[in-house]
Write a protein that holds these residues in place. Sequence first.
Motif, PDB file in Angstrom:
ATOM      1  N   GLU A  65      35.730  39.726  36.792  1.00  0.00           N
ATOM      2  CA  GLU A  65      35.046  39.967  35.517  1.00  0.00           C
ATOM      3  C   GLU A  65      35.321  41.406  35.105  1.00  0.00           C
ATOM      4  O   GLU A  65      35.113  42.322  35.897  1.00  0.00           O
ATOM      5  CB  GLU A  65      33.543  39.744  35.671  1.00  0.00           C
ATOM      6  N   SER A  75      34.424  38.566  42.605  1.00  0.00           N
ATOM      7  CA  SER A  75      33.493  37.690  43.313  1.00  0.00           C
ATOM      8  C   SER A  75      34.307  36.571  43.938  1.00  0.00           C
ATOM      9  O   SER A  75      35.321  36.144  43.376  1.00  0.00           O
ATOM     10  CB  SER A  75      32.459  37.079  42.356  1.00  0.00           C
ATOM     11  N   ASP A  79      29.454  32.734  45.326  1.00  0.00           N
ATOM     12  CA  ASP A  79      28.988  33.734  44.359  1.00  0.00           C
ATOM     13  C   ASP A  79      29.832  33.660  43.092  1.00  0.00           C
ATOM     14  O   ASP A  79      29.313  33.766  41.981  1.00  0.00           O
ATOM     15  CB  ASP A  79      29.050  35.145  44.944  1.00  0.00           C
ATOM     16  N   ARG A  83      28.513  32.661  39.344  1.00  0.00           N
ATOM     17  CA  ARG A  83      28.709  33.581  38.220  1.00  0.00           C
ATOM     18  C   ARG A  83      29.469  32.892  37.070  1.00  0.00           C
ATOM     19  O   ARG A  83      29.171  33.127  35.907  1.00  0.00           O
ATOM     20  CB  ARG A  83      29.409  34.847  38.673  1.00  0.00           C
ATOM     21  N   HIS A  96      21.857  29.975  38.838  1.00  0.00           N
ATOM     22  CA  HIS A  96      21.311  31.101  39.615  1.00  0.00           C
ATOM     23  C   HIS A  96      20.601  30.585  40.866  1.00  0.00           C
ATOM     24  O   HIS A  96      20.521  31.284  41.872  1.00  0.00           O
ATOM     25  CB  HIS A  96      20.327  31.928  38.779  1.00  0.00           C
TER      26      HIS A  96
END
Length: 139
Positions: A65, A75, A79, A83, A96
Amino acid sequence: MPEASAAVIVFDGVCVLCNGWVGFLLRHDRAGRYRFAAMQSEAGRALLADHGLDPDDPTSFLLLEYNAARAPRASTDTDAIRRVLVGLGGVWTLAHAIALLPRGLRDAAYRRLARNRYRWFGRHAACAVPAPEHRPRFL
């Protein structure tokens, strides 16, 4: 280098499951945030190597990102999946909840899936060529 607020997903271009994941993201990423690089491509191999992942034996999912300074936040594994889903917005922000599970447990399950992806889901002979309308989203 991708624009600020963009993200790059390095995926296995011959994996049937991975290609299904990319297709899902192309359908649901209405903002066009995600770009894609097959791990078999020069760009994908370089991104994996730059982030400490073996391009010849990737068992990790890589998400990069980019922020306003164009510095990547990397990541991997669950994870990264969390995301990506949260980045889609809307109901996908419920992803989440993945973080409620211990990381070691969820990443071990992910790596088992990654090691067996060809046997369980199949493999294409070559990387798929994206449709013309999606080509700008592939590195």
